[in-house]
Design a protein around this motif. Structure first.
Motif, PDB file in Angstrom:
ATOM      1  N   ILE A 212      10.266  -3.064 -32.258  1.00  0.00           N
ATOM      2  CA  ILE A 212       9.719  -2.491 -33.479  1.00  0.00           C
ATOM      3  C   ILE A 212       8.106  -3.081 -34.504  1.00  0.00           C
ATOM      4  N   ASN A 213       7.970  -1.981 -35.344  1.00  0.00           N
ATOM      5  CA  ASN A 213       6.913  -2.312 -36.436  1.00  0.00           C
ATOM      6  C   ASN A 213       6.800  -4.159 -36.911  1.00  0.00           C
ATOM      7  N   GLY A 214       6.124  -5.504 -36.219  1.00  0.00           N
ATOM      8  CA  GLY A 214       6.555  -6.217 -37.140  1.00  0.00           C
ATOM      9  C   GLY A 214       5.928  -6.774 -37.968  1.00  0.00           C
ATOM     10  N   HIS A 215       5.183  -5.594 -38.586  1.00  0.00           N
ATOM     11  CA  HIS A 215       4.886  -5.686 -40.326  1.00  0.00           C
ATOM     12  C   HIS A 215       6.017  -4.874 -41.136  1.00  0.00           C
ATOM     13  N   ASP A 216       6.980  -4.439 -41.000  1.00  0.00           N
ATOM     14  CA  ASP A 216       8.289  -3.492 -40.751  1.00  0.00           C
ATOM     15  C   ASP A 216       8.987  -4.288 -41.909  1.00  0.00           C
ATOM     16  N   ILE A 217       9.197  -5.131 -43.431  1.00  0.00           N
ATOM     17  CA  ILE A 217      10.517  -6.190 -43.607  1.00  0.00           C
ATOM     18  C   ILE A 217      11.642  -5.509 -42.776  1.00  0.00           C
ATOM     19  N   ILE A 238      10.854  -7.040 -29.615  1.00  0.00           N
ATOM     20  CA  ILE A 238       9.339  -6.857 -29.758  1.00  0.00           C
ATOM     21  C   ILE A 238       8.681  -6.399 -30.929  1.00  0.00           C
ATOM     22  N   ALA A 239       8.167  -7.275 -32.148  1.00  0.00           N
ATOM     23  CA  ALA A 239       6.995  -6.833 -33.331  1.00  0.00           C
ATOM     24  C   ALA A 239       6.461  -6.330 -32.762  1.00  0.00           C
ATOM     25  N   GLU A 240       5.746  -5.385 -32.306  1.00  0.00           N
ATOM     26  CA  GLU A 240       4.180  -4.545 -32.609  1.00  0.00           C
ATOM     27  C   GLU A 240       3.748  -5.246 -34.280  1.00  0.00           C
TER      28      GLU A 240
END
Length: 277
Positions: A212-217, A238-240
């Protein structure tokens, strides 16, 4: 269950405020780790404000969800969330890393309400989380155990031993999240010790993996729901992310792993953050 737009806006605003509070706090005390704290804002906040079952007035309640901050240097962001949820007074934050404070530079389970495991030496948190998760299964408890890993940290051999062990015992309520910002203390991960395709490696070790995008809540929330629904063993999300996210001159820079924030840098950061950038 998808998160509502109204709730998403609330959490986004909370994360933005946490970034402001973090930079202000670390500037005031002239110590701490801004880069890795800023990369983990949305991950930790989504867990504490939205996903985890918590009992702030009864921190050791047996039914609580557990969170292990394996990358212990991101303690300031954990403390901001703990204070926001009422584990201790927000006024205590000003004592971070000061002599006599219960808010040490790395989390201490013996001193700070809400801290499950004392972390600092990297590579220990996943094994601790695995033990906590397996204990819950033996006791027939329904709590979830979350472990937040740093990507420099996964260069440690103990992480891979824990991955193998988790595959063998298959705890169904262990969810690990990798803060994959690509940068560590002395440089990029590729410069220091390349790990390669982490998704393929975690999968090869028998873990169900989600990227996932780790800044996308909303993406974080959805990934946690998917991890819970999996139910066949441990899950690695795995949070990018971007080290130093939210402050342009810190982003992607290893120099901001543990650098004190000068007056001029503080002013530039506040101009960006309070300007909504």
């Amino acid at each position: 269950m998808s998160i509502s737009q109204e709730r998403l806006q609330e959490l986004t605003a909370l994360c933005h405020q946490f970034r402001i509070d973090l930079v202000a706090l670390l500037h005031k005390i002239q110590t701490g780790h801004p880069g890795g704290s800023l990369s983990a804002v949305e991950i930790i906040t989504t867990l504490y404000a939205e996903k985890m079952k918590l009992f702030p007035q009864d921190p050791l309640n047996e039914d609580r969800d557990r969170f292990v901050l394996s990358k212990g240097h991101a303690a300031p962001m954990l403390y901001l969330n703990l204070a926001d949820r009422g584990f201790f007074p927000k006024e205590d934050l000003a004592t971070l890393r000061q002599i006599g404070s219960h808010l040490q530079g790395h989390p201490c389970a013996h001193k700070t309400p809400g801290v499950e495991v004392s972390t600092g030496p990297l590579g220990l948190g996943l094994s601790a989380g695995l033990g906590i998760a397996l204990a819950g299964e033996l006791q027939k408890k329904s709590y979830y155990t979350y472990v937040l890993l740093g990507d420099g940290e996964i260069q440690e051999g103990g992480i891979w031993e824990a991955l193998m062990c988790a595959h063998k015992f298959k705890p169904r309520r262990l969810i690990a999240i990798l803060d994959h910002n690509g940068v560590q203390l002395d440089g990029t991960n590729e410069e220091i010790m390349p790990v390669g395709d982490v998704k393929a490696k975690f999968a090869a070790f028998g873990w169900h993996t989600i990227s996932i995008n780790g800044h996308d809540i909303a993406a974080i929330s959805q990934a946690i729901d998917e991890a819970k629904a999996y139910g066949e063993g441990p899950v690695m999300i795995i949070a990018e992310t971007v080290k130093g996210k939210g402050v342009s001159f810190m982003e992607g820079k290893n120099t901001w792993h543990g650098k004190a924030i000068s007056d001029s840098d503080y002013e530039k950061a506040m101009l960006e953050l309070k300007g909504g950038k």
